[in-house]
Design a protein around this motif. Structure first.
Motif, short mmCIF file in Angstrom:
data_model
loop_
_atom_site.label_atom_id
_atom_site.label_comp_id
_atom_site.label_asym_id
_atom_site.label_seq_id
_atom_site.Cartn_x
_atom_site.Cartn_y
_atom_site.Cartn_z
N ALA A 1 30.22 -22.50 84.40
CA ALA A 1 29.53 -23.77 84.53
C ALA A 1 30.39 -24.90 83.96
CB ALA A 1 28.18 -23.73 83.82
N GLU A 2 29.89 -26.13 84.09
CA GLU A 2 30.63 -27.27 83.53
C GLU A 2 30.71 -27.14 82.00
OE1 GLU A 2 32.28 -29.40 85.28
OE2 GLU A 2 31.56 -28.51 87.15
N LYS A 3 31.69 -27.83 81.43
CA LYS A 3 32.01 -27.68 80.00
C LYS A 3 30.81 -27.96 79.10
CE LYS A 3 34.79 -30.72 78.25
NZ LYS A 3 36.05 -31.46 77.99
N ALA A 4 30.04 -29.00 79.39
CA ALA A 4 28.92 -29.36 78.52
C ALA A 4 27.89 -28.24 78.46
CB ALA A 4 28.27 -30.66 79.01
N GLU A 5 27.62 -27.62 79.60
CA GLU A 5 26.64 -26.54 79.63
C GLU A 5 27.16 -25.31 78.89
OE1 GLU A 5 24.83 -23.93 83.22
OE2 GLU A 5 24.08 -25.99 83.10
N CYS A 6 28.44 -25.00 79.06
CA CYS A 6 29.03 -23.86 78.35
C CYS A 6 29.04 -24.09 76.84
CB CYS A 6 30.44 -23.60 78.87
SG CYS A 6 30.50 -22.91 80.54
N LEU A 7 29.33 -25.31 76.42
CA LEU A 7 29.31 -25.64 75.00
C LEU A 7 27.90 -25.52 74.42
CD1 LEU A 7 31.78 -28.63 74.55
CD2 LEU A 7 31.76 -26.51 73.22
N GLU A 8 26.92 -25.99 75.16
CA GLU A 8 25.53 -25.87 74.71
C GLU A 8 25.15 -24.40 74.56
OE1 GLU A 8 21.60 -26.40 73.62
OE2 GLU A 8 23.29 -27.80 73.55
N ALA A 9 25.54 -23.59 75.53
CA ALA A 9 25.26 -22.16 75.45
C ALA A 9 25.95 -21.54 74.24
CB ALA A 9 25.70 -21.47 76.73
N ALA A 10 27.21 -21.93 74.00
CA ALA A 10 27.96 -21.38 72.86
C ALA A 10 27.29 -21.73 71.54
CB ALA A 10 29.40 -21.90 72.90
N ARG A 11 26.82 -22.96 71.41
CA ARG A 11 26.16 -23.36 70.16
C ARG A 11 24.88 -22.56 69.95
NH1 ARG A 11 27.48 -28.83 72.31
NH2 ARG A 11 29.40 -29.50 71.28
N ARG A 12 24.13 -22.34 71.02
CA ARG A 12 22.91 -21.53 70.90
C ARG A 12 23.26 -20.10 70.51
NH1 ARG A 12 19.30 -22.69 76.27
NH2 ARG A 12 19.77 -24.91 76.54
N ILE A 13 24.29 -19.53 71.15
CA ILE A 13 24.68 -18.15 70.85
C ILE A 13 25.12 -18.03 69.39
CG2 ILE A 13 26.36 -16.34 71.35
CD1 ILE A 13 26.37 -17.38 74.27
N ALA A 14 25.89 -19.01 68.91
CA ALA A 14 26.34 -18.98 67.52
C ALA A 14 25.17 -19.06 66.55
CB ALA A 14 27.31 -20.14 67.27
N GLU A 15 24.21 -19.93 66.86
CA GLU A 15 23.02 -20.07 65.99
C GLU A 15 22.20 -18.79 66.00
OE1 GLU A 15 19.05 -22.92 65.64
OE2 GLU A 15 20.82 -23.64 66.73
N PHE A 16 22.04 -18.22 67.20
CA PHE A 16 21.30 -16.97 67.30
C PHE A 16 22.01 -15.86 66.53
CE2 PHE A 16 21.22 -12.82 69.46
CZ PHE A 16 19.91 -12.46 69.21
N THR A 17 23.34 -15.79 66.65
CA THR A 17 24.09 -14.72 66.00
C THR A 17 23.93 -14.76 64.49
OG1 THR A 17 25.71 -14.76 67.82
CG2 THR A 17 26.37 -13.65 65.80
N ARG A 18 23.89 -15.96 63.94
CA ARG A 18 23.68 -16.06 62.47
C ARG A 18 22.36 -15.42 62.08
NH1 ARG A 18 26.53 -20.98 63.26
NH2 ARG A 18 24.63 -22.16 63.74
N SER A 19 21.32 -15.69 62.81
CA SER A 19 20.01 -15.12 62.46
C SER A 19 19.98 -13.63 62.79
CB SER A 19 18.90 -15.84 63.21
OG SER A 19 19.04 -15.72 64.61
N PHE A 20 20.68 -13.22 63.86
CA PHE A 20 20.72 -11.82 64.24
C PHE A 20 21.40 -10.99 63.15
CE2 PHE A 20 22.38 -8.14 66.66
CZ PHE A 20 21.24 -7.75 67.35
N LYS A 21 22.46 -11.54 62.56
CA LYS A 21 23.15 -10.85 61.48
C LYS A 21 22.21 -10.66 60.28
CE LYS A 21 27.85 -12.54 62.46
NZ LYS A 21 28.89 -13.51 62.04
N GLN A 22 21.41 -11.67 59.99
CA GLN A 22 20.47 -11.58 58.87
C GLN A 22 19.45 -10.48 59.11
OE1 GLN A 22 20.43 -13.20 55.86
NE2 GLN A 22 22.48 -13.90 56.49
N SER A 23 19.03 -10.34 60.38
CA SER A 23 18.01 -9.32 60.70
C SER A 23 18.55 -7.91 60.53
CB SER A 23 17.52 -9.51 62.13
OG SER A 23 18.51 -9.13 63.10
N LEU A 24 19.88 -7.78 60.51
CA LEU A 24 20.48 -6.45 60.38
C LEU A 24 20.64 -6.03 58.93
CD1 LEU A 24 23.31 -6.74 63.08
CD2 LEU A 24 21.13 -5.54 63.32
N LEU A 25 20.47 -6.99 57.99
CA LEU A 25 20.67 -6.69 56.56
C LEU A 25 19.52 -5.86 56.00
CD1 LEU A 25 22.00 -10.17 55.37
CD2 LEU A 25 23.32 -8.08 55.93
#
Length: 401
Positions: free
Chosen positions: A377-401
């Motif tokens: 997709a266009e850069k802005a949409e890919c960046l938005e997706a990346a930011r969401r994935i990064a935010e989700f990953t932080r919380s996902f890591k916490q759920s694994l502790l």
């Protein structure tokens, strides 16, 4: 009914739909899909103009071998891109996208009457390879990718007995989903094995024009020439305009290589009814003869990956690939399916679990624990997706502790 149809596996996207059908994504976020590798950049105007300008060609049946001008355009591109000079009449053939040709080649070269007829594939892999093998009456063998070697396929996992039964080998460089490019030494190994056992090599090169290093990816044809194999014996390369020129709906590409194989493939295709539409041929000539739109397209991907990759790398084990438009990321905890399901539910981003792109072989599924991200997709949409994935990953890591 053909009983071999029962051997086919559901396509990865069908499996993903089944795994996510009961998920209701968070309505606070608009849907973004990084799941399917379908180019989203605009098609070149010169291709659209050529299509419109060739409407009157529809009154005649096209030749399966394609118009001479198209074959000349293809060999011209091969000379400019790789320094090769092929014979337009005997060593190239236009096809309706690389997908149908990758499938059809197996139907041409496999002899199912031979006991244990085998097709070797990289793993993870483009599922057409497997389906083509099974419907040709062959069995499959898989060479897993090795993360320690930039996800190169470990061909040494295929034993001598299997090589002796192999009739066709599929390789993909740049790779899907890993983006890895095969070096000359790896080609030399495969050519030696082909010479010893007599199998055909099908080189899938549809991502060759989207790359991030200074040196462009090596073609199988180019590797053969460098190694003195100027007849390209037992080698067929597959190239497509879909990714290079952002025209996946046009269904246009070509095969090139061993003239003896091309002759048999043309015979098969004459009966198969796979002649290219005359309008598509005209548009393909325009596309192969122009490099400016390809350079501009590649720069769009380079700029996009340069911004998106660091955002994801802050939370995920992921790095810029050699080429292609995918990121191949490891997920925390190793459960790629759970990661993809929860990401969709909480942040409305679709990614493809890596385990759906591979088969268990040699005791492991080499796609497990990874996700494929298609930055189409266009850069802005890919960046938005990346930011969401990064935010989700932080919380996902916490759920694994």
């Amino acid at each position: 009914m053909n009983p071999l149809l029962d051997k086919l596996h559901p396509y990865p996207f069908e499996r993903l739909r089944a795994l996510t059908q009961d998920i209701k994504p968070n309505p606070a976020y608009r849907a973004i899909s990084l799941g399917i590798g379908e180019p989203k950049h605009p098609a070149p105007q010169l291709v659209e103009d050529a299509l419109v300008g060739s409407l009157k060609t529809l009154a005649a049946y096209p030749a399966t071998a394609g118009e001479p001008k198209l074959r000349e355009a293809i060999v011209g591109w091969l000379e400019r891109r790789y320094g090769l000079r092929l014979d337009a009449a005997s060593q190239v053939l236009p096809v309706n996208g690389s997908r149908e040709a990758l499938f059809a080649l197996a139907q041409t070269v496999i002899d199912p009457s031979q006991p244990g007829a085998t097709v070797v594939c990289p793993n993870p892999f483009y599922q057409i390879y497997e389906g083509a093998a099974l419907l040709a009456g062959a069995q499959t063998a898989f060479a897993n990718s090795d993360p320690a070697r930039n996800f190169a396929a470990d061909w040494s996992q295929i034993d001598e007995a299997t090589w002796s039964r192999t009739q066709l080998l599929y390789c993909c460089s740049p790779g899907n989903p890993t983006g890895a490019v095969m070096p000359l030494g790896e080609w030399e190994t495969l050519f030696a094995l082909s010479d010893q056992h007599g199998f055909v090599i099908a080189s899938d090169e549809c991502y060759s024009e989207i790359y991030f290093r200074e040196e462009p990816p090596l073609s199988g044809l180019e590797a053969a020439a460098k190694l003195g194999r100027h007849d390209f014996r037992n080698l067929i390369a597959f190239t497509s305009l879909s990714k290079r020129s952002n025209v996946p709906g046009m269904r246009s590409g070509f095969v090139a290589g061993d003239a003896a194989l091309i002759k048999k493939f043309l015979l098969y295709r004459t009966y198969h009814g796979s002649a290219m539409n005359p309008m598509v041929q005209a548009a393909s000539i325009a596309a192969w003869n122009d490099e400016a739109h390809v350079i501009a397209n590649r720069e769009q991907y380079r700029a996009k990956f340069a911004q998106v990759t660091p955002v994801l790398a802050a939370e995920l084990d992921v790095a810029l690939p050699d080429a292609s438009f995918y990121l191949w990321a490891a997920v925390p905890g190793g459960d790629d399916i759970a990661f993809a399901q929860q990401l969709l539910a909480q942040y409305n981003v679709t990614v493809l679990p890596g385990s759906l792109l591979a088969r268990e072989a040699h005791g492991v599924n080499p796609g497990a624990g990874r996700i494929r991200l298609a930055l189409v997709a266009e850069k802005a949409e890919c960046l938005e997706a990346a930011r969401r994935i990064a935010e989700f990953t932080r919380s996902f890591k916490q759920s694994l502790l």
